[in-house]
Design an enzyme around this catalytic site. Sequence first.
Site, short mmCIF file in Angstrom:
data_model
loop_
_atom_site.label_atom_id
_atom_site.label_comp_id
_atom_site.label_asym_id
_atom_site.label_seq_id
_atom_site.Cartn_x
_atom_site.Cartn_y
_atom_site.Cartn_z
N ARG B 255 51.46 61.83 9.89
CA ARG B 255 51.63 61.08 11.13
C ARG B 255 50.33 60.33 11.42
O ARG B 255 49.36 60.92 11.88
CB ARG B 255 51.95 62.05 12.28
CG ARG B 255 52.51 61.38 13.54
CD ARG B 255 52.54 62.35 14.70
NE ARG B 255 51.22 62.44 15.32
CZ ARG B 255 50.74 63.50 15.97
NH1 ARG B 255 51.47 64.58 16.12
NH2 ARG B 255 49.53 63.48 16.49
N HIS B 259 51.46 61.41 18.56
CA HIS B 259 52.80 62.00 18.57
C HIS B 259 53.77 61.06 19.30
O HIS B 259 54.79 60.65 18.77
CB HIS B 259 52.79 63.36 19.24
CG HIS B 259 54.14 63.88 19.55
ND1 HIS B 259 55.03 64.26 18.58
CD2 HIS B 259 54.81 64.04 20.73
CE1 HIS B 259 56.17 64.64 19.13
NE2 HIS B 259 56.06 64.50 20.44
N TYR B 268 42.78 67.03 19.52
CA TYR B 268 43.03 68.17 18.64
C TYR B 268 42.88 67.89 17.16
O TYR B 268 43.03 68.79 16.35
CB TYR B 268 44.43 68.75 18.91
CG TYR B 268 45.56 67.72 18.84
CD1 TYR B 268 46.06 67.31 17.61
CD2 TYR B 268 46.09 67.15 19.99
CE1 TYR B 268 47.07 66.37 17.53
CE2 TYR B 268 47.10 66.19 19.92
CZ TYR B 268 47.59 65.81 18.69
OH TYR B 268 48.58 64.87 18.61
C1 LIG Z 1 63.47 72.13 21.46
C2 LIG Z 1 62.33 71.24 21.75
N1 LIG Z 1 61.14 71.79 22.06
C3 LIG Z 1 60.09 71.02 22.34
C4 LIG Z 1 60.20 69.67 22.34
C5 LIG Z 1 59.01 68.79 22.66
N2 LIG Z 1 58.58 68.15 21.42
C6 LIG Z 1 59.04 66.94 21.08
S1 LIG Z 1 58.58 66.52 19.55
C7 LIG Z 1 57.72 67.95 19.33
C8 LIG Z 1 57.04 68.20 18.04
C9 LIG Z 1 57.95 68.01 16.92
O1 LIG Z 1 57.25 68.16 15.74
P1 LIG Z 1 57.95 67.89 14.36
O2 LIG Z 1 59.23 68.63 14.29
O3 LIG Z 1 56.95 68.14 13.31
O4 LIG Z 1 58.33 66.34 14.43
P2 LIG Z 1 57.33 65.12 14.64
O5 LIG Z 1 57.20 64.91 16.11
O6 LIG Z 1 56.04 65.45 13.99
O7 LIG Z 1 58.01 63.96 14.00
C10 LIG Z 1 57.82 68.75 20.45
C11 LIG Z 1 57.19 70.06 20.60
C12 LIG Z 1 61.45 69.13 22.02
N3 LIG Z 1 61.66 67.81 22.00
N4 LIG Z 1 62.49 69.93 21.73
#
Ligand SMILES: Cc1ncc(C[n+]2csc(CCOP(=O)(O)OP(=O)(O)O)c2C)c(N)n1
Lengths: 321, 355
Positions: B255, B259, B268
């Site tokens: 990434r 985010h 971080y």
């Molecule tokens: C069930 C849930 N918990 C928390 C969130 C908040 N949240 C959105 S994206 C994210 C991180 C996701 O990480 P990853 O699966 O690695 O996908 P990336 O964002 O890196 O593409 C979080 C914690 C959410 N959208 N859904």
Amino acid sequence: MQMNMVSAINSALDIALKENDDVVLLGEDIGKDGGVFRVTEGLMAKYGEDRVVDTPLAESSIIGAAIGMALAGMHPIPEIQFAGFMYIAYDQLVSHAARFRSRTRGTLTVPMVVRTPVGGGVRALEHHSENPEVLYSHIGGLIVVEPSGPYDAKGLLLKAVKMQDPVVFLEPTRIYRLFREEVPDGSYEVEIGKANVLRQGSALSIITYGTMVQPVKNAVEKKGVDAEIIDMRTINPIDEATILESVKKTGRVLIVHEAPLSYGAGAEVAARIAEKALYELQAPVMRVAGPSMPYPFPAYEGYATPNEKRIGDAIDKLLSA
Amino acid sequence: MISKAYEGSIDYFQVMDEGGNIDQSLFPKDVDDSKMVSMYKYMLLTRALDAKILSLQRQGRAATYAPSLGEEAVHIGCAFAMRKQDFFVPNFRQHGMYVVRGFPLDRFILYWKGFEEGDAVPQGFNGLSVSVPVGSQMPQGAGIAYAFKYKKRDAVAIAFVGDGGTSEGDFYESMNFGGVFKLPLIGLIENNQWAISMPRNKQTASKTLAQKGIAAGIACVQVDGNDMLAVYKAVQDAIANAKNGPTLIEAVTYRMGMHTTSDDPTKYRPDADAEAWKKKDPIVRVRAYLTKKGLWNDVMEQQANEEQLKQIDEAVAKAEAFKPDPKSMFENVYSFMPEVLKQEEDAAEAANFWR
Ligand SMILES: Cc1ncc(C[n+]2csc(CCOP(=O)(O)OP(=O)(O)O)c2C)c(N)n1
Ligand SMILES: [Mg+2]
């Protein structure tokens, strides 16, 4: 000290961690990042990684593990990043957190405080603006609290961590940084289960909580009406006495919440009034609430979330009824 | 007797390295020069669109946005390996998939401007709308694969999940479900190394994410996710094998940005990390390859940039001309209009939605 709600909650968590070694915080991005709203800022640096725990991305395990910690003598304060992501942990809350005390006749208990942001009005993506207070309030055994400002947030949270019950602590994101008010640096408690009469009045009673307290106050001020404003603060168990007392005084009731109208907290309030104070009413009870539908995407939320204007219209209508 | 944790390894491959050099033994046979150029152009378009929406957000013209910078090869490689009938199940970061599969750009922009209409799926798109609750889309992917098998359709469901998302129960459960029924399901882990502030190594003690498929009894493989050809090949092989059951593919990428626009990664992670990954940029290596082969040059690059910017600007203009229709909120809750909801709609409309 003047604090916004973020710093007030941070201060409460700081005190809770300091006062009781059994208190731990756990959740997603709460450590190094300080939480997506910075509510837990600085706490990992101060109390260490085993007391402020950055967990894997899995809500059911956050709540389930917190229940286990509580059963084993700790007092966890799990954070779910947004209330919209707590549904996968609903089973843990409903099937276990709420029931251990009753199913074991008080021999196993789950003292914990689940913190999670709620409510809309901040142009957030889908699932980040949920108002699920009644989903938890319907479950006997869970306490549900929703503060409307910094002072109450800190005092209610400090009270919650002293209780021996599971408390669902809902934090309106819209209020996090909306305003500051005087908040003591040290420890104090705000009673749970007790509504707050924010303004005394005789023309009508407005019963509300959380995100809607500010627009209600503004509408009352603009209309210049002699309204009594009640901030419920605790959604469950409901402070029926304070509500009925007010209804006896004013005879007119407006209930305001952001959550959808159908089967919302307003229905519970109205039903209790109908049961116990029907003959005190001079007009039918009115409700202003979100529409009975999933919370809209940000471009549409302005058409749906109850606002000052709508509350003002309802006040006019109620007073002329 | 208890022995130590599983220490086996998972296959890993790359087709094109950082310098644009090809491993001929793995090169997918059906990728000719024109397909390579087309894939390259789609990566450019995805990156340009991403930059545009990011800038709209910064000007208050879009809602919170999750950029895809650096992850384009995962999307373009996958989209090109898929057949029209194969089904796309996204989370929220597969922008390149939408672009290749013909989701109208103005509608895509409309989504990130915060309109439900931006989630309206065009006829024949063969994909779902954006899914924000992490991991929740995965069992749905398994169900879609079940439906394909049940209806005897020659189609595969490809469900995307992030590295963080592989911690959710829904992820494990979907792979298990797919394994039990030998479904035509592909789980594609877009491992960009971060889940907001959580690095991959704090998300799980598992050595790879791909090996999470082992317990489900399904095929699993790890590929260079910044290599569009590696992703292409992995997805193509998985589609060919789908009649035998699911495959879990871990695409290792990074990434490069925040985010979302609400996030500040400097809190971080060290800037140096992203700097190091710049050398592995998925676009740079393909440009090197194409240039060496005489298939691409600066003039063509400039021309492509200009055409794409024009295309994107037109889409933005169309999205910004869109007028919200608040009645649509009420009229799409159920397949019919309940009397009580109609009352709510009428009251709102009579008050001009309290604007
Ligand atoms: C069930 C849930 N918990 C928390 C969130 C908040 N949240 C959105 S994206 C994210 C991180 C996701 O990480 P990853 O699966 O690695 O996908 P990336 O964002 O890196 O593409 C979080 C914690 C959410 N959208 N859904
Ligand atoms: Mg990730």
